[in-house]
Design a protein around this motif. Structure first.
Motif, mmCIF file in Angstrom:
data_model
loop_
_atom_site.group_PDB
_atom_site.id
_atom_site.type_symbol
_atom_site.label_atom_id
_atom_site.label_comp_id
_atom_site.label_asym_id
_atom_site.label_seq_id
_atom_site.Cartn_x
_atom_site.Cartn_y
_atom_site.Cartn_z
ATOM 1 N N UNK A 57 0.830 -1.208 0.000
ATOM 2 C CA UNK A 57 0.000 0.000 0.000
ATOM 3 C C UNK A 57 0.864 1.257 0.000
ATOM 4 N N UNK A 58 1.937 1.251 0.790
ATOM 5 C CA UNK A 58 2.836 2.409 0.820
ATOM 6 C C UNK A 58 3.529 2.594 -0.530
ATOM 7 N N UNK A 59 3.883 1.496 -1.175
ATOM 8 C CA UNK A 59 4.566 1.583 -2.465
ATOM 9 C C UNK A 59 3.663 2.195 -3.527
ATOM 10 N N UNK A 60 2.371 1.888 -3.457
ATOM 11 C CA UNK A 60 1.433 2.414 -4.440
ATOM 12 C C UNK A 60 1.384 3.940 -4.368
ATOM 13 N N UNK A 61 1.506 4.482 -3.152
ATOM 14 C CA UNK A 61 1.405 5.931 -2.988
ATOM 15 C C UNK A 61 2.747 6.559 -2.588
ATOM 16 N N UNK A 62 3.844 5.860 -2.852
ATOM 17 C CA UNK A 62 5.163 6.310 -2.382
ATOM 18 C C UNK A 62 5.527 7.706 -2.869
ATOM 19 N N UNK A 63 5.292 7.990 -4.118
ATOM 20 C CA UNK A 63 5.696 9.304 -4.618
ATOM 21 C C UNK A 63 4.865 10.423 -4.005
ATOM 22 N N UNK A 64 3.591 10.165 -3.770
ATOM 23 C CA UNK A 64 2.744 11.180 -3.138
ATOM 24 C C UNK A 64 3.127 11.377 -1.669
ATOM 25 N N UNK A 65 3.624 10.305 -1.034
ATOM 26 C CA UNK A 65 3.981 10.384 0.382
ATOM 27 C C UNK A 65 5.183 11.281 0.622
ATOM 28 N N UNK A 66 6.030 11.449 -0.399
ATOM 29 C CA UNK A 66 7.184 12.317 -0.238
ATOM 30 C C UNK A 66 6.754 13.747 0.077
ATOM 31 N N UNK A 127 10.210 3.926 0.286
ATOM 32 C CA UNK A 127 10.639 5.045 -0.551
ATOM 33 C C UNK A 127 11.977 4.740 -1.231
ATOM 34 N N UNK A 128 12.888 4.112 -0.490
ATOM 35 C CA UNK A 128 14.188 3.770 -1.073
ATOM 36 C C UNK A 128 14.010 2.742 -2.188
ATOM 37 N N UNK A 129 13.191 1.736 -1.944
ATOM 38 C CA UNK A 129 12.948 0.699 -2.954
ATOM 39 C C UNK A 129 12.238 1.297 -4.172
ATOM 40 N N UNK A 130 11.231 2.151 -3.926
ATOM 41 C CA UNK A 130 10.503 2.768 -5.044
ATOM 42 C C UNK A 130 11.435 3.651 -5.867
ATOM 43 N N UNK A 131 12.321 4.382 -5.186
ATOM 44 C CA UNK A 131 13.278 5.226 -5.895
ATOM 45 C C UNK A 131 14.241 4.407 -6.729
ATOM 46 N N UNK A 132 14.724 3.308 -6.179
ATOM 47 C CA UNK A 132 15.676 2.459 -6.902
ATOM 48 C C UNK A 132 14.999 1.727 -8.057
ATOM 49 N N UNK A 133 13.750 1.326 -7.864
ATOM 50 C CA UNK A 133 13.041 0.565 -8.902
ATOM 51 C C UNK A 133 12.697 1.431 -10.106
ATOM 52 N N UNK A 134 12.505 2.728 -9.862
ATOM 53 C CA UNK A 134 12.159 3.628 -10.975
ATOM 54 C C UNK A 134 10.854 3.218 -11.620
ATOM 55 N N UNK A 135 10.875 3.112 -12.953
ATOM 56 C CA UNK A 135 9.641 2.783 -13.679
ATOM 57 C C UNK A 135 9.410 1.279 -13.809
ATOM 58 N N UNK A 136 10.295 0.475 -13.231
ATOM 59 C CA UNK A 136 10.178 -0.982 -13.344
ATOM 60 C C UNK A 136 9.290 -1.517 -12.216
ATOM 61 N N UNK A 137 8.008 -1.660 -12.487
ATOM 62 C CA UNK A 137 7.050 -2.089 -11.457
ATOM 63 C C UNK A 137 7.370 -3.480 -10.929
#
Length: 196
Positions: A57-66, A127-137
């Protein structure tokens, strides 16, 4: 799907997970250490299952959470409350005999602590994982699955160690307290910067 950039992102995600899974594993190990083996398995399954859902759930909204100011600060306060509960439990267990049965409601209490701690500590990881993953879901989902798996394995080992060597629980509490203080200070600075 498989490209050099996606494989590089996956490697970064795995390294982040290995680095950050330890704190969460300490919390889980501390929370379940006084439960009997059957309750320990239940608490770990439910707590780590909830951790997986929370992280997804956090990953889905990670960019908005920043953009949410004060979120890290609130997470630090929640984690500080978890530390207080663990401190009280450690002091109580030192005063009682270790062979005594777990207190009534200990399973529910352990699961609650695991979920609250994971909610407050997972933000940095996600957030770290989402940043590292980039556009690769697929890298993001794989990374979150790896972090939950690492947490489960490490928590099992930590809980066993805590059974044998009680003094490690106090060190674990200090580690979790350090994470709480780091979140409070970092989040507090964000709030102060936003206010000024």
């Amino acid at each position: 799907m498989l490209s050099l950039s996606s494989l590089t992102a996956l490697l970064q995600v795995v390294l982040i997970d290995i680095t950050l899974a330890g704190d969460n594993a300490v919390v889980v190990g501390l929370a379940v250490r006084r439960l009997d083996p059957a309750q320990r398995r239940i608490a770990m399954l439910v707590g780590i299952g909830a951790a997986a859902v929370i992280r997804l759930a956090l990953a889905v909204v990670a960019t908005k959470m920043l953009a949410v100011i004060g979120l890290r600060f609130a997470g630090g306060l929640l984690l500080l409350w978890v530390c207080w509960k663990m401190y009280r439990e450690l002091r109580t267990s030192e005063a009682r005999h270790e062979d005594s049965a777990p207190a009534p409601g200990a399973l529910r209490s352990a699961i609650t602590r695991i979920i609250i701690a994971d909610l407050s500590m997972s933000l940095d990881n996600v957030l770290a994982v989402a940043g590292a993953a980039g556009e690769h879901m697929w890298v993001l989902v794989s990374g979150l699955a790896i972090s939950v798996l690492l947490m489960a394995v490490a928590a099992t080992l930590i809980a066993r160690l805590l059974d044998r060597y009680r003094w490690i629980a106090w060190i674990g509490l200090l580690v979790v307290l350090g994470v709480a203080i780091e979140l409070i200070v970092g989040g507090g600075n964000e709030v102060l910067e936003h206010i000024t």
